[in-house]
Design a protein around this motif. Sequence first.
Motif, PDB file in Angstrom:
ATOM      1  N   ILE A 241       0.853  -1.188   0.000  1.00 60.29           N
ATOM      2  CA  ILE A 241       0.000   0.000   0.000  1.00 60.29           C
ATOM      3  C   ILE A 241       0.891   1.241   0.000  1.00 60.29           C
ATOM      4  CG2 ILE A 241      -1.586   1.355   1.422  1.00 60.29           C
ATOM      5  CD1 ILE A 241      -2.774  -1.342   2.350  1.00 60.29           C
ATOM      6  N   ALA A 242       0.657   2.123  -0.960  1.00 59.23           N
ATOM      7  CA  ALA A 242       1.431   3.369  -1.034  1.00 59.23           C
ATOM      8  C   ALA A 242       0.756   4.414  -0.146  1.00 59.23           C
ATOM      9  CB  ALA A 242       1.502   3.860  -2.475  1.00 59.23           C
ATOM     10  N   HIS A 248      -4.262   6.530   4.965  1.00 59.44           N
ATOM     11  CA  HIS A 248      -4.541   5.873   3.687  1.00 59.44           C
ATOM     12  C   HIS A 248      -6.004   5.469   3.681  1.00 59.44           C
ATOM     13  CE1 HIS A 248      -4.250   3.312   0.155  1.00 59.44           C
ATOM     14  NE2 HIS A 248      -4.908   2.383   0.837  1.00 59.44           N
ATOM     15  N   ALA A 249      -6.675   5.726   2.562  1.00 57.63           N
ATOM     16  CA  ALA A 249      -8.061   5.289   2.389  1.00 57.63           C
ATOM     17  C   ALA A 249      -8.230   4.766   0.970  1.00 57.63           C
ATOM     18  CB  ALA A 249      -9.030   6.441   2.649  1.00 57.63           C
ATOM     19  N   GLY A 282       3.251   3.490  16.945  1.00 58.14           N
ATOM     20  CA  GLY A 282       2.241   4.333  17.588  1.00 58.14           C
ATOM     21  C   GLY A 282       0.858   3.728  17.473  1.00 58.14           C
ATOM     22  N   ASP A 283      -0.154   4.564  17.758  1.00 51.38           N
ATOM     23  CA  ASP A 283      -1.546   4.132  17.672  1.00 51.38           C
ATOM     24  C   ASP A 283      -2.102   4.457  16.290  1.00 51.38           C
ATOM     25  OD1 ASP A 283      -1.413   3.273  20.257  1.00 51.38           O
ATOM     26  OD2 ASP A 283      -2.473   4.987  21.109  1.00 51.38           O
ATOM     27  N   TYR A 284      -2.905   3.516  15.770  1.00 50.72           N
ATOM     28  CA  TYR A 284      -3.513   3.686  14.454  1.00 50.72           C
ATOM     29  C   TYR A 284      -4.976   3.275  14.523  1.00 50.72           C
ATOM     30  CZ  TYR A 284       1.190   4.284  12.587  1.00 50.72           C
ATOM     31  OH  TYR A 284       2.469   4.762  12.329  1.00 50.72           O
ATOM     32  N   GLU A 285      -5.776   3.978  13.750  1.00 51.08           N
ATOM     33  CA  GLU A 285      -7.198   3.677  13.659  1.00 51.08           C
ATOM     34  C   GLU A 285      -7.460   2.914  12.373  1.00 51.08           C
ATOM     35  OE1 GLU A 285     -10.566   3.960  15.915  1.00 51.08           O
ATOM     36  OE2 GLU A 285      -9.059   5.515  16.227  1.00 51.08           O
ATOM     37  N   THR A 355      -5.399   5.249   9.785  1.00 53.01           N
ATOM     38  CA  THR A 355      -5.076   6.617  10.196  1.00 53.01           C
ATOM     39  C   THR A 355      -4.157   6.585  11.400  1.00 53.01           C
ATOM     40  OG1 THR A 355      -7.287   7.318   9.482  1.00 53.01           O
ATOM     41  CG2 THR A 355      -6.028   8.854  10.865  1.00 53.01           C
ATOM     42  N   ARG A 356      -3.040   7.285  11.315  1.00 55.87           N
ATOM     43  CA  ARG A 356      -2.182   7.416  12.472  1.00 55.87           C
ATOM     44  C   ARG A 356      -2.795   8.387  13.459  1.00 55.87           C
ATOM     45  NH1 ARG A 356       2.737  10.577  13.636  1.00 55.87           N
ATOM     46  NH2 ARG A 356       3.869   9.492  15.299  1.00 55.87           N
TER      47      ARG A 356
END
Length: 363
Positions: A241-242, A248-249, A282-285, A355-356
């Motif tokens: 994934i770039a 990224h979405a 870190g945390d990512y959603e 999302t970061r």
Amino acid sequence: MTTRLLPLLALVLAACDTLPELRHEGRHVRIGTSPELELCAGTVEHMDRFIERMAAEFGVEPPTGDGRYTYYWLTREDFVDLTPCPREVAGCTLIETIYSTEAPLDHELVHLFAYDTSTFFAEGLAVAYEGLGGGMADIRPTQVKRRDIWSSLLGALWFGISYDDAGAFVAYLLDRHGIPAFQAALPKFPLVPSRARLDGVFREAFGRSLAASVADFTGERERCPHFVYDRKLMECNAPAIAWDGEYHAEYRRLAADEPDAVGPYRGDELVILRTLDVATAGDYELEIVGVPLVGGSNIFIDLALSLVRCGGCDDGEPVNFATESQRRVTLPAGRYSLRLHASAQIDTRVAYSITRVGDTTPR
């Protein structure tokens, strides 16, 4: 599973004229299916690439032309009626032919590279390389407290062996001694095992006694689960994934005729394989949404996103997450296998995002 060869050849010859025609042609594999079964569009390419990567691991050339492997994907009824396989299993490999009730079944593709060896090491190798399959969660335990290697080591038949224990031990030997040393040892492992005969092979091939090797494994790797020790040849070499590391979405179609759709695992599971490189811990959603929505809930209950950290048992804490909607996760830096899961029976659209999350520490 592998099967002993010669006693079954007569059965194979008797069944071969009733097996289905070969419908799909790949670079390294030809596939026949029961009439009512349909492969996802990316499955033949998946099998070809898996065979290429296994061949590269073992330093051999993948077969082409008339030498290609043969794979029969069959209904349970045809599997029982037309093949020499035990009816209790999902698949078996006989020389250069696979009979299976699932497609793909990478476990059986591994057997094409090592079928004339002890059942424990043949099955252990297949489990160590079989990949994560189609499910959101690994079919093997993710929390392991203890493994009984000795009882499985001395099993002569497939039903007397813990496949997960065999896979974990073989993965340890591959990591410690390297593929060439393990490959050289494979044909020397006795079909009817004993401690003395296995010990002789271990001392010759690995320069270490069998007992010492089991003790080392128990002390260093006993608790490592399958989703970590598995080599993940396909999952961790999928298209990347770039993204910028922050967000990224993607909005895309999920359906069996998509060129990167692999399956249907267990008859109905479609998977899309990607890799995700995380530069900053870190945390990512994580979020995934199917379209359309009915009554505010996702009607596509099979829709999910899963994330598994690449690497092995010595690469820090394992990471294995899945979500059917939204989830916040903590990710160490590194490469991850990201998989999109859906039903192969449904043509749908999906939006997913990573999302970061910024620093939320109270000030």
